[in-house]
Write a protein that holds these residues in place. Structure first.
Motif, mmCIF file in Angstrom:
data_model
loop_
_atom_site.group_PDB
_atom_site.id
_atom_site.type_symbol
_atom_site.label_atom_id
_atom_site.label_comp_id
_atom_site.label_asym_id
_atom_site.label_seq_id
_atom_site.Cartn_x
_atom_site.Cartn_y
_atom_site.Cartn_z
ATOM 1 N N LEU A 299 7.322 5.587 -10.199
ATOM 2 C CA LEU A 299 8.184 5.030 -9.154
ATOM 3 C C LEU A 299 8.697 6.119 -8.217
ATOM 4 O O LEU A 299 8.838 5.894 -7.009
ATOM 5 C CB LEU A 299 9.363 4.277 -9.793
ATOM 6 N N VAL A 300 8.968 7.295 -8.771
ATOM 7 C CA VAL A 300 9.397 8.426 -7.940
ATOM 8 C C VAL A 300 8.319 8.743 -6.907
ATOM 9 O O VAL A 300 8.606 8.941 -5.716
ATOM 10 C CB VAL A 300 9.688 9.662 -8.821
ATOM 11 N N ARG A 301 7.066 8.781 -7.350
ATOM 12 C CA ARG A 301 5.961 9.061 -6.427
ATOM 13 C C ARG A 301 5.792 7.932 -5.413
ATOM 14 O O ARG A 301 5.567 8.171 -4.227
ATOM 15 C CB ARG A 301 4.657 9.236 -7.207
ATOM 16 N N ALA A 302 5.879 6.694 -5.882
ATOM 17 C CA ALA A 302 5.615 5.540 -5.025
ATOM 18 C C ALA A 302 6.649 5.383 -3.920
ATOM 19 O O ALA A 302 6.306 5.041 -2.778
ATOM 20 C CB ALA A 302 5.557 4.269 -5.867
ATOM 21 N N MET B 296 14.091 2.991 3.030
ATOM 22 C CA MET B 296 14.249 1.711 2.343
ATOM 23 C C MET B 296 15.604 1.664 1.648
ATOM 24 O O MET B 296 16.001 2.598 0.943
ATOM 25 C CB MET B 296 13.134 1.530 1.296
ATOM 26 N N LEU B 297 16.339 0.573 1.860
ATOM 27 C CA LEU B 297 17.643 0.418 1.232
ATOM 28 C C LEU B 297 17.486 0.110 -0.257
ATOM 29 O O LEU B 297 16.448 -0.404 -0.702
ATOM 30 C CB LEU B 297 18.425 -0.704 1.912
ATOM 31 N N ALA B 298 18.550 0.423 -1.015
ATOM 32 C CA ALA B 298 18.492 0.243 -2.465
ATOM 33 C C ALA B 298 18.118 -1.184 -2.883
ATOM 34 O O ALA B 298 17.252 -1.361 -3.760
ATOM 35 C CB ALA B 298 19.814 0.662 -3.100
ATOM 36 N N PRO B 299 18.732 -2.240 -2.288
ATOM 37 C CA PRO B 299 18.346 -3.604 -2.694
ATOM 38 C C PRO B 299 16.868 -3.906 -2.448
ATOM 39 O O PRO B 299 16.225 -4.585 -3.263
ATOM 40 C CB PRO B 299 19.243 -4.491 -1.825
ATOM 41 N N GLN B 300 16.315 -3.403 -1.338
ATOM 42 C CA GLN B 300 14.903 -3.618 -1.046
ATOM 43 C C GLN B 300 14.011 -2.890 -2.058
ATOM 44 O O GLN B 300 13.008 -3.432 -2.528
ATOM 45 C CB GLN B 300 14.586 -3.123 0.369
ATOM 46 N N ARG B 301 14.417 -1.645 -2.376
ATOM 47 C CA ARG B 301 13.637 -0.871 -3.337
ATOM 48 C C ARG B 301 13.691 -1.517 -4.720
ATOM 49 O O ARG B 301 12.673 -1.601 -5.419
ATOM 50 C CB ARG B 301 14.168 0.563 -3.389
#
Length: 258
Positions: free
Chosen positions: A25-28, A1-6
């Motif tokens: 969020l790290v886990r997800a 997943m790209l940064a903007p999408q994340r």
């Protein structure tokens, strides 16, 4: 997943739950702690979220009123270190075999984690979150979750809750509060929750209020109890000297958790 999408996905989670934790969020997303913190920096830089210790919350408008009631997810990432210190100190006040009341709140939720190791307790609470801490069965512990209408802070309130509480007797109540001042006492932004909390106060032989320094000077619309009704107030070392002086003159005992 790209940064903007994340980052867009993170923003949706913040809007849905009111707040997020870095560790969750790290886990997800399966990325590093540093990556998530950069994402939050980017969102905060655009004014989309407010960074707090350990996570982020919705951007709050200034001048929040006396009925402003943030959800549990929002409050759980505020003053985490202070709440942990207060919870440890407050837990030391509990004797094995006691009947302990825990009102709803993120500080009482932190306290519940420490009390889970105390033997022989009977725990009475109107908090779904607090009751969930004790979900693992124990032969020497009883947990009573009163019924009622659920609030944004995951408290169960209203006439059903009040009726149940008035039939009980507690050795000690740990009361979570939204704010505290000399004039208004201990307050909450939810009037139904105030009524339920007052029933808890009346059922207890001893009242302990665990409240971090940010609660000082904050006023919710409804008063739960006066400062003088608190046998012990447990706060943190960031409580200013003027507040310590005022509180010492009103509560039974002020305890500062380092």
């Amino acid at each position: 997943m790209l940064a903007p999408q994340r980052q867009q996905a993170i923003l949706q989670l913040v809007r849905q739950y009111g707040g997020v934790r870095v560790i969750e969020l790290v886990r997800a997303f399966g990325v590093s702690d540093i990556t998530i913190r950069r994402d939050l920096d980017s969102l905060a830089g655009r004014g989309l979220v407010a960074k707090v210790r350990g996570g982020a919350t919705l951007v709050r408008s200034t001048g929040a009123g006396s009925t402003d009631e943030p959800g549990f997810a929002v409050k759980s990432v505020r003053q985490e270190r202070e709440k942990r210190a207060i919870a440890r100190r407050a837990a030391a006040l509990v004797q094995p075999g006691s009947t302990v009341g825990l009102s709803a709140g993120t500080t009482t939720w932190a306290l519940a984690h420490h009390l889970a190791a105390v033997p022989g307790l009977t725990v009475v609470t109107n908090s779904v979150r607090v009751a969930d801490v004790f979900r693992r069965p124990s032969d020497d512990r009883t947990v009573v979750l009163v019924g009622g209408v659920r609030t944004p802070s995951d408290a169960l309130v209203g006439p059903v809750a009040v009726a149940a509480i008035r039939r009980l007797n507690l050795d000690v109540l740990f009361l979570g509060v939204h704010g505290m001042t000399v004039r208004a006492g201990f307050t909450t932004p939810n009037m139904m929750e105030a009524e339920t909390d007052r029933a808890l106060v009346e059922a207890a032989d001893r009242l302990v209020v665990p409240a971090d320094h940010t609660k000082w000077g904050t006023v919710g619309i409804s008063t739960i109890a006066s400062l003088s009704e608190a046998d012990i107030l447990v706060s943190d070392s960031a409580l200013p000297p003027s507040a310590r002086e005022a509180l010492t003159g009103h509560v039974g005992r002020l305890v500062i958790a380092s």
